[in-house]
Design an enzyme around this catalytic site. Structure first.
Site, PDB file in Angstrom:
ATOM      1  N   ASP A  17       1.039  -1.266   0.120  1.00 19.56           N
ATOM      2  CA  ASP A  17      -0.100  -0.114   0.011  1.00 19.56           C
ATOM      3  C   ASP A  17       0.885   1.193  -0.064  1.00 19.56           C
ATOM      4  O   ASP A  17       2.257   0.978   0.301  1.00 19.56           O
ATOM      5  CB  ASP A  17      -1.213  -0.025   1.118  1.00 19.56           C
ATOM      6  CG  ASP A  17      -1.797   1.351   1.474  1.00 19.56           C
ATOM      7  OD1 ASP A  17      -2.570   1.647   0.396  1.00 19.56           O
ATOM      8  OD2 ASP A  17      -1.679   1.757   2.354  1.00 19.56           O
ATOM      9  N   ASP A  19       0.060   5.004   1.036  1.00 17.72           N
ATOM     10  CA  ASP A  19      -0.174   6.124   2.009  1.00 17.72           C
ATOM     11  C   ASP A  19      -0.594   5.521   3.332  1.00 17.72           C
ATOM     12  O   ASP A  19      -1.133   4.506   3.848  1.00 17.72           O
ATOM     13  CB  ASP A  19      -1.579   6.786   1.977  1.00 17.72           C
ATOM     14  CG  ASP A  19      -1.586   7.646   0.677  1.00 17.72           C
ATOM     15  OD1 ASP A  19      -0.682   8.531   0.601  1.00 17.72           O
ATOM     16  OD2 ASP A  19      -2.432   7.357  -0.174  1.00 17.72           O
ATOM     17  N   ASP A 173      -1.306  -0.390   6.205  1.00 21.32           N
ATOM     18  CA  ASP A 173      -1.484   0.183   7.537  1.00 21.32           C
ATOM     19  C   ASP A 173      -2.762   0.099   7.690  1.00 21.32           C
ATOM     20  O   ASP A 173      -3.099   0.336   9.147  1.00 21.32           O
ATOM     21  CB  ASP A 173      -0.936   1.744   7.444  1.00 21.32           C
ATOM     22  CG  ASP A 173      -1.826   2.369   6.466  1.00 21.32           C
ATOM     23  OD1 ASP A 173      -2.175   3.482   7.084  1.00 21.32           O
ATOM     24  OD2 ASP A 173      -2.053   2.046   5.308  1.00 21.32           O
TER      25      ASP A 173
END
Length: 203
Positions: A17, A19, A173
C-alpha cells in the site's frame, strides 16, 4: 523495542500500500480533510479518519454524508480535498522500515504498489519519498471498479506481476487493506506495528 519488519519465506512477490505504508502521508491527508470539511460543519477527528483509512476520497465523502446527514457532492469535495492535500504533499516523510525493505528486495522479488489514491498523486508521492525508480507497477483507484476492502486492487497487482495471489505478501497500514489482502488469498503484514503513527499533530 520496535520489531523488525520481515519477508515471509513463502513470499515470491511483494505488494505495498502507499499512504501510511511506504509514505507517512496520513497527517497530510488528515489535515486536508479537516480543512475542507470544516465548511460543512463536520469536526473531522483522528478517530473518524482512522475508521476510514484506505478508503478513496469520493467514497469517504459518501460515508460522511451517510454519517452526518450532509449533502456534499462526493466528486466535487473529493477533488477539493485532493487539491488541498497536494498543496502540502512536500511535508510527507518516508516510513523508513518499509521503504528500507522495498529497497532491500528491489531486483530480488517482483514488487508492486496497490493504492486507493489517484495515479498522478501516487506517482508524485513515490517521487517525493525517492521510490519512483524502484517500482514499475502501480495500481491506483482509477484502475479498479471496487476499492479496498474488495480484493480487486491486490489481485490486479498480482496479475500485472505475473504471480499467483497465494505467494504475494501485502504490506498495509489499514484494516480495510488487510481485509482486501486476506480476501485475495494473500499473506498480509500490518506495518503500523513497526513505526509510530501521529495523525492529529500539526504538519
Amino acid at each position: 523495542m520496535v520489531k523488525k519488519l520481515e519477508i515471509n519465506p513463502a513470499a515470491k512477490a511483494l505488494i505495498f500500500d502507499l499512504d501510511g505504508t511506504l509514505a507517512d502521508t496520513m497527517p497530510v491527508h488528515f489535515w486536508a480533510y479537516k480543512n475542507i470539511l470544516v465548511d460543512y460543519g463536520i469536526d473531522f477527528t483522528p478517530e473518524l479518519f482512522a475508521a476510514m483509512a484506505g478508503v478513496p476520497a469520493v467514497q469517504t465523502i459518501q460515508l460522511l454524508n451517510e454519517k452526518f446527514g450532509t449533502r456534499m457532492n462526493p466528486e466535487k469535495i473529493g477533488h477539493l480535498k485532493e487539491a488541498e492535500y497536494e498543496k502540502n504533499m512536500h511535508k510527507m516523510k518516508p516510513i523508513q522500515p518499509v521503504v528500507d525493505l522495498a529497497k532491500q528486495y528491489y531486483g530480488k522479488l517482483p514488487m508492486a504498489v496497490g493504492t486507493g489514491g489517484y495515479k498522478r498523486l501516487a506517482w508524485k508521492t513515490m517521487e517525493i519519498i525517492g521510490l519512483d525508480k524502484y517500482f514499475e507497477i502501480l495500481v491506483p483507484s482509477e484502475d479498479v471498479k471496487h476499492p479496498k476492502p474488495h480484493p480487486e486492487t491486490f489481485l490486479k497487482c498480482a496479475e500485472l506481476l505475473g504471480v499467483q495471489p497465494g505467494v504475494c505478501q501485502v504490506f498495509e497500514d489499514g484494516e480495510l487493506g488487510i481485509q482486501a489482502a486476506n480476501a485475495a488469498g494473500m499473506m498480509s503484514t500490518l506495518v503500523t506495528d513497526f513505526y509510530e503513527v501521529t495523525i492529529g499533530e500539526e504538519i
